[in-house]
Write a protein that holds these residues in place. Structure first.
Motif, PDB file in Angstrom:
ATOM      1  N   ALA A 151      25.398 -18.454  14.449  1.00 40.83           N
ATOM      2  CA  ALA A 151      24.258 -18.671  15.344  1.00 40.83           C
ATOM      3  C   ALA A 151      22.949 -18.240  14.681  1.00 40.83           C
ATOM      4  CB  ALA A 151      24.471 -17.914  16.652  1.00 40.83           C
ATOM      5  N   VAL A 152      22.953 -17.088  14.012  1.00 38.51           N
ATOM      6  CA  VAL A 152      21.734 -16.614  13.336  1.00 38.51           C
ATOM      7  C   VAL A 152      21.372 -17.537  12.181  1.00 38.51           C
ATOM      8  CG1 VAL A 152      20.767 -14.738  11.958  1.00 38.51           C
ATOM      9  CG2 VAL A 152      22.076 -14.207  14.028  1.00 38.51           C
ATOM     10  N   GLY A 153      22.379 -17.959  11.415  1.00 37.03           N
ATOM     11  CA  GLY A 153      22.124 -18.841  10.276  1.00 37.03           C
ATOM     12  C   GLY A 153      21.501 -20.164  10.686  1.00 37.03           C
ATOM     13  N   THR A 154      22.014 -20.759  11.772  1.00 41.89           N
ATOM     14  CA  THR A 154      21.421 -22.016  12.237  1.00 41.89           C
ATOM     15  C   THR A 154      20.041 -21.780  12.853  1.00 41.89           C
ATOM     16  OG1 THR A 154      22.659 -21.762  14.321  1.00 41.89           O
ATOM     17  CG2 THR A 154      23.621 -23.172  12.620  1.00 41.89           C
ATOM     18  N   GLY A 155      19.810 -20.600  13.424  1.00 39.19           N
ATOM     19  CA  GLY A 155      18.496 -20.286  13.970  1.00 39.19           C
ATOM     20  C   GLY A 155      17.432 -20.190  12.897  1.00 39.19           C
ATOM     21  N   LEU A 156      17.790 -19.620  11.738  1.00 45.01           N
ATOM     22  CA  LEU A 156      16.829 -19.510  10.640  1.00 45.01           C
ATOM     23  C   LEU A 156      16.370 -20.883  10.158  1.00 45.01           C
ATOM     24  CD1 LEU A 156      18.421 -16.659   8.466  1.00 45.01           C
ATOM     25  CD2 LEU A 156      16.368 -16.523   9.886  1.00 45.01           C
ATOM     26  N   ARG A 157      17.248 -21.852  10.201  1.00 41.40           N
ATOM     27  CA  ARG A 157      16.890 -23.195   9.735  1.00 41.40           C
ATOM     28  C   ARG A 157      15.912 -23.893  10.675  1.00 41.40           C
ATOM     29  NH1 ARG A 157      22.257 -26.436   8.580  1.00 41.40           N
ATOM     30  NH2 ARG A 157      22.242 -26.360  10.877  1.00 41.40           N
ATOM     31  N   CYS A 158      15.767 -23.366  11.880  1.00 37.20           N
ATOM     32  CA  CYS A 158      14.873 -23.988  12.873  1.00 37.20           C
ATOM     33  C   CYS A 158      13.443 -23.477  12.791  1.00 37.20           C
ATOM     34  CB  CYS A 158      15.412 -23.751  14.285  1.00 37.20           C
ATOM     35  SG  CYS A 158      17.010 -24.531  14.605  1.00 37.20           S
ATOM     36  N   ILE A 168      14.095 -21.803   1.314  1.00 35.42           N
ATOM     37  CA  ILE A 168      14.676 -20.458   1.262  1.00 35.42           C
ATOM     38  C   ILE A 168      15.436 -20.149   2.544  1.00 35.42           C
ATOM     39  CG2 ILE A 168      14.128 -17.993   1.161  1.00 35.42           C
ATOM     40  CD1 ILE A 168      11.722 -18.729  -0.601  1.00 35.42           C
ATOM     41  N   LEU A 169      14.831 -20.456   3.699  1.00 34.66           N
ATOM     42  CA  LEU A 169      15.486 -20.186   4.983  1.00 34.66           C
ATOM     43  C   LEU A 169      16.777 -20.998   5.136  1.00 34.66           C
ATOM     44  CD1 LEU A 169      12.375 -20.130   7.352  1.00 34.66           C
ATOM     45  CD2 LEU A 169      13.727 -18.169   6.565  1.00 34.66           C
ATOM     46  N   ILE A 170      16.746 -22.238   4.688  1.00 33.62           N
ATOM     47  CA  ILE A 170      17.943 -23.083   4.776  1.00 33.62           C
ATOM     48  C   ILE A 170      19.057 -22.512   3.897  1.00 33.62           C
ATOM     49  CG2 ILE A 170      18.867 -25.350   4.132  1.00 33.62           C
ATOM     50  CD1 ILE A 170      16.126 -26.504   5.048  1.00 33.62           C
ATOM     51  N   ASN A 171      18.721 -22.061   2.715  1.00 34.11           N
ATOM     52  CA  ASN A 171      19.731 -21.472   1.837  1.00 34.11           C
ATOM     53  C   ASN A 171      20.306 -20.188   2.428  1.00 34.11           C
ATOM     54  OD1 ASN A 171      20.132 -22.690  -1.150  1.00 34.11           O
ATOM     55  ND2 ASN A 171      18.079 -23.197  -0.419  1.00 34.11           N
ATOM     56  N   ILE A 172      19.447 -19.363   3.049  1.00 32.39           N
ATOM     57  CA  ILE A 172      19.950 -18.143   3.698  1.00 32.39           C
ATOM     58  C   ILE A 172      20.884 -18.514   4.854  1.00 32.39           C
ATOM     59  CG2 ILE A 172      19.295 -16.111   5.056  1.00 32.39           C
ATOM     60  CD1 ILE A 172      16.694 -16.002   3.445  1.00 32.39           C
ATOM     61  N   GLY A 173      20.486 -19.513   5.643  1.00 28.52           N
ATOM     62  CA  GLY A 173      21.335 -19.948   6.743  1.00 28.52           C
ATOM     63  C   GLY A 173      22.678 -20.460   6.269  1.00 28.52           C
ATOM     64  N   GLN A 174      22.676 -21.235   5.181  1.00 25.59           N
ATOM     65  CA  GLN A 174      23.947 -21.728   4.634  1.00 25.59           C
ATOM     66  C   GLN A 174      24.796 -20.585   4.091  1.00 25.59           C
ATOM     67  OE1 GLN A 174      23.388 -24.920   6.205  1.00 25.59           O
ATOM     68  NE2 GLN A 174      24.983 -25.241   4.682  1.00 25.59           N
TER      69      GLN A 174
END
Length: 525
Positions: A151-158, A168-174
């Motif tokens: 849930a947190v990982g997908t939230g960062l991508r938003c 960077i945020l997408i890579n952290i979420g993945q």
């Protein structure tokens, strides 16, 4: 008590009876070292299932044998865990099916697209030791943390940001999603042995593991449905290019919002109710203590038969997993669009998942034949992958029907074998903790996927080699399985079909006590 009924038990070979507790639930009362063959409860919450009589386990059994019960709530546990598997699989496979659009919006390369899928493998290498804490007593904590990470990982991508920050945020979420995948890949055998009786274990393992592949299929489907294929030509005007980038960027963000909302809803459902284990075990083997982590790891690494089946599972599983993650990149040079590649991956994975569920149930009905079933499936996978590969490189005509049939047959054969491999490993390594055995083979699976996805980062490597590597990986499992000697220790303990050794002690099983036909001893009002 007013709601109780007296039950006549057979005079010879049985002790005890059935009574109602203060809560109105039926609880079997068993005599020492004597088991009832099978009792049924009409209570909506639980069904009573008892193993065949009598099993004597002097070194590890308690002074009085445990109650063996099966609860209907196990299907809620299985359902929410499966929904979580869908979430993780869909997020992991988010970017491959829309790689052309992502390259346009973020300026990524093929290597960077592959790296987004590779974070799962890297996360596993960093956090795999955490599996030592995964057991039946900590199952709730592990699953809740897993759902929170997704849930947190997908939230960062938003989070709206510039291209560089968004990358960077997408890579952290993945990466966070990859950490969550560790538990989702290792826990299915533990969940099935903790909550399900022996005649449903393979089916339960199939459901809990296969739905992660359903999530991968969902990624193939919803990506191209939400995000359009870019159609820019070298002669397009700058204004047209900028408009297309803006439109596709908005489509990608809508996809991020949808995935985040779904993952958050699954997290809340698990947080509300997901106990670690039932009040009473569903089988005799589930009631037995496992080896501690240190002893289990030592025995596992010295277990030659385990390594045979481990390699037979991990080499094709890891390579095919990496191969499907970059399917659009592989097929693009052959004139196949990301939309067509997405539908191809979707149908292949869905068909593989359906066959996995059917094979899991089939294996429960014909227990003790897992290796034979797996060998047949891997032979089919080798033939289908050979057809797919030589067709792409001109030896056979490339048609849409042939492309779909060969790919779907490959995915059906490989994906359907996954739960069977997991159960075969658990049977081979019992009484080592299920999470330890599953963790090691999952680690090895990710190792081969990591190697496969790192190779495209090398300069001038291309993608031609990928299909041949996948073909060789699938074929390599067949000779390993042929020399593997299967041993169903856990199944024999639960069914009373043989003698099982645990360290220096013997679990004595009385063959003559196995009851072929079990009839209800109780019809409750």
């Amino acid at each position: 008590m007013p709601n109780s009924k007296a039950v006549d038990m057979p005079e010879e070979g049985w002790e005890g009876g059935v009574m109602y507790g203060s809560t109105g639930e039926k609880q079997p009362i068993l005599g020492q070292n004597v088991y009832a063959a099978h009792t049924y409860s009409t209570n909506s919450e639980q069904e009573s299932v008892l193993p065949p009589p009598p099993t004597v386990l002097p070194s590890v059994a308690p002074s009085s044998p445990p109650n063996i019960l099966v609860y209907h709530r196990r299907w809620w546990i299985m359902g929410t865990f499966s929904l979580l598997g869908i979430a993780q699989g869909a997020v992991w496979n988010c970017w491959g099916p829309i790689s052309d659009s992502a390259k346009l919006v973020y300026g990524w390369t093929d290597g960077e697209i592959g790296m987004l899928a590779n974070w799962g493998c890297i996360a596993f290498f960093l956090f795999a030791p955490g599996l030592m804490y995964l057991n039946a007593d900590r199952l709730r904590l592990s699953v809740v943390l897993t759902a929170l990470l997704i849930a947190v990982g997908t939230g960062l991508r938003c989070i709206p940001a510039s291209t560089a920050i968004a990358t960077i945020l997408i890579n952290i979420g993945q990466f966070l999603n990859g950490v969550a995948g560790i538990m989702l890949m290792a826990a299915p055998p533990l969940l099935s042995s903790t909550w399900f009786p022996p005649n449903q274990r393979t089916t339960a393992t199939a459901i809990s593991s296969i739905f992660n592949y359903v999530g991968t299929s969902v990624g193939y489907l919803i990506g191209p449905l939400f995000v359009s294929q870019p159609h820019l030509t070298p002669n397009s005007t700058l204004q047209h290019n900028e408009t297309a980038v803006e439109d596709i960027s908005g489509q990608i963000m809508r996809l991020m919002y949808v995935e985040c909302g779904y993952c958050t809803a699954v997290f809340l459902a698990i947080l509300i109710y997901f106990p670690s284990k039932p009040p009473t075990p569903p089988s005799l083997s589930a009631a037995m203590d496992r080896l501690d982590f240190k002893t289990g790891v030592k025995k596992l690494f010295r277990h030659g038969q385990f390594w045979l089946v481990c390699l037979a599972y991990c080499v094709p599983g890891g390579v095919i997993g990496g191969w499907t993650a970059v399917l659009d990149v592989i097929l693009s040079p052959h004139g196949i669009s990301q939309i067509d590649a997405g539908w191809l991956g979707f149908y292949g994975n869905i068909a593989g998942c359906a066959m996995g569920l059917l094979l899991g149930r089939f294996a429960d009905y014909f227990a003790g034949h897992l290796r034979l079933i797996i060998v047949v499936m891997m032979l089919c996978a080798t033939g289908a992958m050979t057809w797919f590969t030589i067709m792409l490189y001109g030896a056979l005509p490339l048609t849409q029907v042939s492309l779909y049939v060969s790919f779907i047959l490959t995915m059906v054969s490989v994906n359907a074998s996954v739960p069977l491999f997991l159960e075969l490993v658990m049977e081979t390594t019992y009484p080592i903790e299920e999470a330890v055995s599953a963790g090691v083979i999952t680690w090895a699976n990710n190792l081969f996927a990591l190697i496969f996805l790192l190779v495209p980062l090398l300069p001038k490597v291309g993608v031609t080699w990928m299909n041949w590597a996948a073909l060789g990986a699938v074929a390599s499992s067949i000779p390993l399985l042929c020399i593997f000697r299967e041993n169903y220790r856990r199944l024999h303990l639960d069914t009373g079909a043989g003698t099982v050794t645990h360290d220096d002690s013997k679990h004595v099983i009385n063959d003559s006590s196995v009851i072929e036909e079990r009839k209800p001893l109780l019809n409750a009002a």
